[in-house]
Design a protein around this motif. Structure first.
Motif, PDB file in Angstrom:
ATOM      1  N   LEU A  60       0.832  -1.195   0.000  1.00  0.00           N
ATOM      2  CA  LEU A  60       0.000   0.000   0.000  1.00  0.00           C
ATOM      3  C   LEU A  60       0.871   1.251   0.000  1.00  0.00           C
ATOM      4  O   LEU A  60       0.568   2.238  -0.682  1.00  0.00           O
ATOM      5  CB  LEU A  60      -0.925   0.003   1.218  1.00  0.00           C
ATOM      6  N   VAL A 100      -7.969   6.291   4.069  1.00  0.00           N
ATOM      7  CA  VAL A 100      -7.776   4.858   3.826  1.00  0.00           C
ATOM      8  C   VAL A 100      -8.275   4.048   5.019  1.00  0.00           C
ATOM      9  O   VAL A 100      -8.081   4.449   6.177  1.00  0.00           O
ATOM     10  CB  VAL A 100      -6.278   4.544   3.596  1.00  0.00           C
ATOM     11  N   SER A 101      -8.911   2.917   4.741  1.00  0.00           N
ATOM     12  CA  SER A 101      -9.296   1.999   5.812  1.00  0.00           C
ATOM     13  C   SER A 101      -9.341   0.566   5.295  1.00  0.00           C
ATOM     14  O   SER A 101      -9.875   0.301   4.218  1.00  0.00           O
ATOM     15  CB  SER A 101     -10.670   2.367   6.391  1.00  0.00           C
ATOM     16  N   ASP A 102      -8.746  -0.327   6.061  1.00  0.00           N
ATOM     17  CA  ASP A 102      -8.793  -1.758   5.785  1.00  0.00           C
ATOM     18  C   ASP A 102     -10.149  -2.280   6.247  1.00  0.00           C
ATOM     19  O   ASP A 102     -10.613  -1.940   7.336  1.00  0.00           O
ATOM     20  CB  ASP A 102      -7.650  -2.432   6.548  1.00  0.00           C
ATOM     21  N   TYR A 147      -8.221  -2.407   0.523  1.00  0.00           N
ATOM     22  CA  TYR A 147      -8.333  -1.149   1.246  1.00  0.00           C
ATOM     23  C   TYR A 147      -9.309  -0.225   0.535  1.00  0.00           C
ATOM     24  O   TYR A 147      -9.263  -0.085  -0.684  1.00  0.00           O
ATOM     25  CB  TYR A 147      -6.972  -0.445   1.326  1.00  0.00           C
TER      26      TYR A 147
END
Length: 223
Positions: A60, A100-102, A147
């Motif tokens: 990432l 951004v977030s998983d 993501y």
């Protein structure tokens, strides 16, 4: 149907510094490895992918570094900070932040384009943001890996130079998304732009500035 007026540069501009999110901690990111693939191959092979394998945070980091890091910055003659990145922006303001977030975590991060870090944001309502994130992943309906990339515009910063700046925000997010699509192909990743904008959720990120959700995408590994 909403009709947007053409943007115009203001005769008198005001100074608006970049919105400061409440950052809890930072993660240093890795840099990309050079790939042996021509630009023509990247361009001809690029396509949206609806299936995503797990991807490491190191991968990432390489994706974000090539697509949206700040290469240089300076304060221009109008007093506004101008930046150079790998995609175009109205007035070189680069008013769009990459959030951004998983999907396997409740944490939310902003990409710090100057320091090349992911800065964890203290958010107002994790449950509401989780609902938004799940709705984005459900658009594709093929697994939960990857993501979420959320393009959020600091609208007040853009509006300090332009009248009727709405279309400029969406044009910039489109340019950024296109560059990230090419970068993902170069790095052998999966990428898909989504139709969701998420404007109704942006107050969960910060209330100190008027924010505007202007797009989303998912990036992940390839099978």
């Amino acid at each position: 149907m909403a009709i947007y007026k053409d943007p115009k540069i203001k005769l008198i501009t005001s100074i608006k510094e970049r919105v400061a999110y409440k950052v809890r901690n930072s993660i240093e990111l890795a840099y990309p490895n050079e790939q042996k693939i021509s630009f023509l191959d990247v361009l001809e092979n690029r396509h949206s992918t609806r299936e995503f394998a797990p991807m490491s945070i190191s991968d990432l980091g390489g994706f974000l570094y090539l697509s949206c890091r700040t290469r240089s910055s300076e304060r221009g003659e109008l007093g506004l900070v101008n930046e150079k990145r790998n995609y175009p922006s109205a007035g070189a303001l680069h008013s769009i932040d990459v959030i951004v977030s998983d999907n396997f975590s409740s944490n939310w991060y902003i990409y710090n384009s100057r320091q090349h870090t992911l800065d964890e944001i203290s958010v107002a309502d994790r449950e509401e943001l989780q609902e938004f994130k799940e709705s984005c992943f459900n658009i594709l309906g093929n697994g939960k890996a990857g993501y979420l990339i959320w393009y959020v515009c600091d609208f007040e910063r853009l509006a300090c130079k332009y009248e009727f700046p709405e279309t400029l925000a969406f044009r910039e997010s489109g340019g950024l998304s296109a560059i990230q699509s090419l970068v993902s192909e170069y790095l052998n990743m999966s990428f898909c732009t989504l139709g969701a904008n998420g404007s109704q959720y942006v107050t969960c990120l910060s209330e100190q500035s008027k924010l505007l959700g202007v797009g989303t995408a998912i990036v992940g590994g390839k099978f």
